[in-house]
Design a protein around this motif. Structure first.
Motif, PDB file in Angstrom:
ATOM      1  N   TYR A   1     102.843  40.759  12.707  1.00  0.00           N
ATOM      2  CA  TYR A   1     102.111  41.659  11.973  1.00  0.00           C
ATOM      3  C   TYR A   1     102.094  41.138  10.540  1.00  0.00           C
ATOM      4  O   TYR A   1     103.000  40.605   9.854  1.00  0.00           O
ATOM      5  CB  TYR A   1     102.755  42.940  11.866  1.00  0.00           C
ATOM      6  N   ASN A   2     100.614  41.366   9.704  1.00  0.00           N
ATOM      7  CA  ASN A   2     100.574  40.922   8.356  1.00  0.00           C
ATOM      8  C   ASN A   2     100.381  42.032   7.591  1.00  0.00           C
ATOM      9  O   ASN A   2      99.315  42.701   7.341  1.00  0.00           O
ATOM     10  CB  ASN A   2      99.420  40.072   8.363  1.00  0.00           C
ATOM     11  N   PHE A   3     101.331  42.496   6.877  1.00  0.00           N
ATOM     12  CA  PHE A   3     101.341  43.817   6.192  1.00  0.00           C
ATOM     13  C   PHE A   3     100.563  43.551   4.871  1.00  0.00           C
ATOM     14  O   PHE A   3     100.243  44.428   3.926  1.00  0.00           O
ATOM     15  CB  PHE A   3     102.758  44.349   6.094  1.00  0.00           C
TER      16      PHE A   3
ATOM     17  N   SER B   1     113.844  47.240  20.394  1.00  0.00           N
ATOM     18  CA  SER B   1     113.748  48.392  19.828  1.00  0.00           C
ATOM     19  C   SER B   1     112.452  49.377  20.299  1.00  0.00           C
ATOM     20  O   SER B   1     111.643  48.568  21.250  1.00  0.00           O
ATOM     21  CB  SER B   1     113.250  48.158  18.343  1.00  0.00           C
ATOM     22  N   VAL B   2     112.497  50.419  19.973  1.00  0.00           N
ATOM     23  CA  VAL B   2     111.519  51.334  20.169  1.00  0.00           C
ATOM     24  C   VAL B   2     110.556  51.046  19.133  1.00  0.00           C
ATOM     25  O   VAL B   2     110.464  51.774  18.108  1.00  0.00           O
ATOM     26  CB  VAL B   2     111.877  52.790  20.299  1.00  0.00           C
ATOM     27  N   PHE B   3     109.217  50.372  19.265  1.00  0.00           N
ATOM     28  CA  PHE B   3     108.646  49.684  18.009  1.00  0.00           C
ATOM     29  C   PHE B   3     107.550  50.970  17.788  1.00  0.00           C
ATOM     30  O   PHE B   3     107.097  51.784  18.643  1.00  0.00           O
ATOM     31  CB  PHE B   3     107.891  48.816  18.533  1.00  0.00           C
ATOM     32  N   TYR B   4     107.405  51.412  16.604  1.00  0.00           N
ATOM     33  CA  TYR B   4     106.723  52.554  16.038  1.00  0.00           C
ATOM     34  C   TYR B   4     107.405  53.742  16.718  1.00  0.00           C
ATOM     35  O   TYR B   4     106.665  54.826  17.305  1.00  0.00           O
ATOM     36  CB  TYR B   4     105.325  52.511  16.482  1.00  0.00           C
ATOM     37  N   GLY B   5     108.451  53.935  16.653  1.00  0.00           N
ATOM     38  CA  GLY B   5     109.351  54.907  17.278  1.00  0.00           C
ATOM     39  C   GLY B   5     108.727  56.112  17.322  1.00  0.00           C
ATOM     40  O   GLY B   5     108.305  56.707  16.208  1.00  0.00           O
TER      41      GLY B   5
ATOM     42  N   PRO C   1      91.244  48.486   7.131  1.00  0.00           N
ATOM     43  CA  PRO C   1      91.731  49.551   7.382  1.00  0.00           C
ATOM     44  C   PRO C   1      92.776  49.633   8.598  1.00  0.00           C
ATOM     45  O   PRO C   1      94.030  50.476   8.720  1.00  0.00           O
ATOM     46  CB  PRO C   1      90.677  50.385   8.043  1.00  0.00           C
ATOM     47  N   ARG C   2      92.873  48.468   9.414  1.00  0.00           N
ATOM     48  CA  ARG C   2      93.469  48.290  10.505  1.00  0.00           C
ATOM     49  C   ARG C   2      95.012  47.958  10.054  1.00  0.00           C
ATOM     50  O   ARG C   2      96.122  48.387  10.419  1.00  0.00           O
ATOM     51  CB  ARG C   2      93.034  47.355  11.743  1.00  0.00           C
ATOM     52  N   GLY C   3      94.989  46.961   9.310  1.00  0.00           N
ATOM     53  CA  GLY C   3      96.214  46.524   8.186  1.00  0.00           C
ATOM     54  C   GLY C   3      97.036  47.568   7.643  1.00  0.00           C
ATOM     55  O   GLY C   3      98.172  47.887   7.782  1.00  0.00           O
ATOM     56  N   LYS C   4      96.142  48.319   7.044  1.00  0.00           N
ATOM     57  CA  LYS C   4      96.803  49.566   6.247  1.00  0.00           C
ATOM     58  C   LYS C   4      97.216  50.633   7.408  1.00  0.00           C
ATOM     59  O   LYS C   4      98.351  51.255   6.924  1.00  0.00           O
ATOM     60  CB  LYS C   4      95.764  50.440   5.363  1.00  0.00           C
ATOM     61  N   GLU C   5      96.823  50.707   8.530  1.00  0.00           N
ATOM     62  CA  GLU C   5      97.269  51.839   9.552  1.00  0.00           C
ATOM     63  C   GLU C   5      98.745  51.237  10.096  1.00  0.00           C
ATOM     64  O   GLU C   5      99.360  51.971  10.156  1.00  0.00           O
ATOM     65  CB  GLU C   5      96.021  52.149  10.641  1.00  0.00           C
ATOM     66  N   ASN C   6      98.305  49.848  10.387  1.00  0.00           N
ATOM     67  CA  ASN C   6      99.830  49.170  11.002  1.00  0.00           C
ATOM     68  C   ASN C   6     101.048  49.477   9.811  1.00  0.00           C
ATOM     69  O   ASN C   6     101.873  49.708  10.382  1.00  0.00           O
ATOM     70  CB  ASN C   6      99.374  47.849  11.254  1.00  0.00           C
ATOM     71  N   PHE C   7     100.737  49.320   8.668  1.00  0.00           N
ATOM     72  CA  PHE C   7     101.863  49.321   7.704  1.00  0.00           C
ATOM     73  C   PHE C   7     102.327  50.848   7.465  1.00  0.00           C
ATOM     74  O   PHE C   7     103.228  51.118   7.532  1.00  0.00           O
ATOM     75  CB  PHE C   7     101.540  48.849   6.172  1.00  0.00           C
ATOM     76  N   ARG C   8     101.221  51.793   7.961  1.00  0.00           N
ATOM     77  CA  ARG C   8     101.620  53.346   7.815  1.00  0.00           C
ATOM     78  C   ARG C   8     102.332  53.501   8.791  1.00  0.00           C
ATOM     79  O   ARG C   8     103.434  54.333   8.530  1.00  0.00           O
ATOM     80  CB  ARG C   8     100.289  54.060   7.812  1.00  0.00           C
ATOM     81  N   LYS C   9     102.142  53.150  10.103  1.00  0.00           N
ATOM     82  CA  LYS C   9     102.819  53.416  11.230  1.00  0.00           C
ATOM     83  C   LYS C   9     104.379  52.621  11.012  1.00  0.00           C
ATOM     84  O   LYS C   9     105.155  53.388  11.423  1.00  0.00           O
ATOM     85  CB  LYS C   9     102.109  53.000  12.512  1.00  0.00           C
ATOM     86  N   TYR C  10     104.249  51.679  10.568  1.00  0.00           N
ATOM     87  CA  TYR C  10     105.731  50.835  10.520  1.00  0.00           C
ATOM     88  C   TYR C  10     106.493  51.598   9.578  1.00  0.00           C
ATOM     89  O   TYR C  10     107.537  51.889   9.813  1.00  0.00           O
ATOM     90  CB  TYR C  10     105.503  49.369  10.155  1.00  0.00           C
ATOM     91  N   HIS C  11     106.015  52.014   8.538  1.00  0.00           N
ATOM     92  CA  HIS C  11     106.699  52.730   7.323  1.00  0.00           C
ATOM     93  C   HIS C  11     106.944  54.035   8.125  1.00  0.00           C
ATOM     94  O   HIS C  11     108.261  54.308   7.546  1.00  0.00           O
ATOM     95  CB  HIS C  11     105.854  52.987   6.187  1.00  0.00           C
ATOM     96  N   ALA C  12     106.418  54.690   8.694  1.00  0.00           N
ATOM     97  CA  ALA C  12     106.743  56.019   9.371  1.00  0.00           C
ATOM     98  C   ALA C  12     107.857  55.713  10.473  1.00  0.00           C
ATOM     99  O   ALA C  12     108.741  56.713  10.326  1.00  0.00           O
ATOM    100  CB  ALA C  12     105.613  56.743  10.121  1.00  0.00           C
TER     101      ALA C  12
END
Length: 115
Positions: A61-63, A18-22, A68-79
């Protein structure tokens, strides 16, 4: 598309990342369209994409990570997830109609702030 009397269906199983973090819904849909076009040219009636092809598979990934890094990863994945129904689903449906194929794809669906 399919005749009720058809006994054979020609299918293409796409094995692609996939296009991750599209970066945009366009880049993901454009990648899907390249495969749909090729499958249709080969005579496929059914095109199947991988699990989480739209949105990406978050392997490693561990959501639950509240750093801060974990929250940012989830934010980008959610987006990068999509709304169903929504414009990306509409575009995929239009592409399936354009190439006269049935399309099956895995997607990460967003509902509110959950996935």
């Amino acid at each position: 598309m399919f005749s009720a009397m058809s006994s054979t269906v020609t299918a293409t199983v796409v094995q692609a990342s996939s296009v991750f973090y599209g970066n945009s819904c366009h880049s993901r849909a454009d990648k899907a369209e390249r495969f749909l076009k090729e499958a249709a040219e080969l005579g496929s009636q059914l095109v199947v994409f991988p699990e989480a092809f739209i949105g990406g598979y978050p392997r490693g990934y561990n959501f639950a990570d509240q750093s801060p890094r974990g929250k940012e990863n989830f934010r980008k994945y959610h987006a990068s997830a999509i709304n169903v129904p929504g414009p990306e689903v509409d575009r995929l449906a239009a592409m399936a109609a354009k190439y006269e194929v049935y399309l099956v794809t895995g997607a990460i669906e967003r509902e509110g702030y959950t996935l």
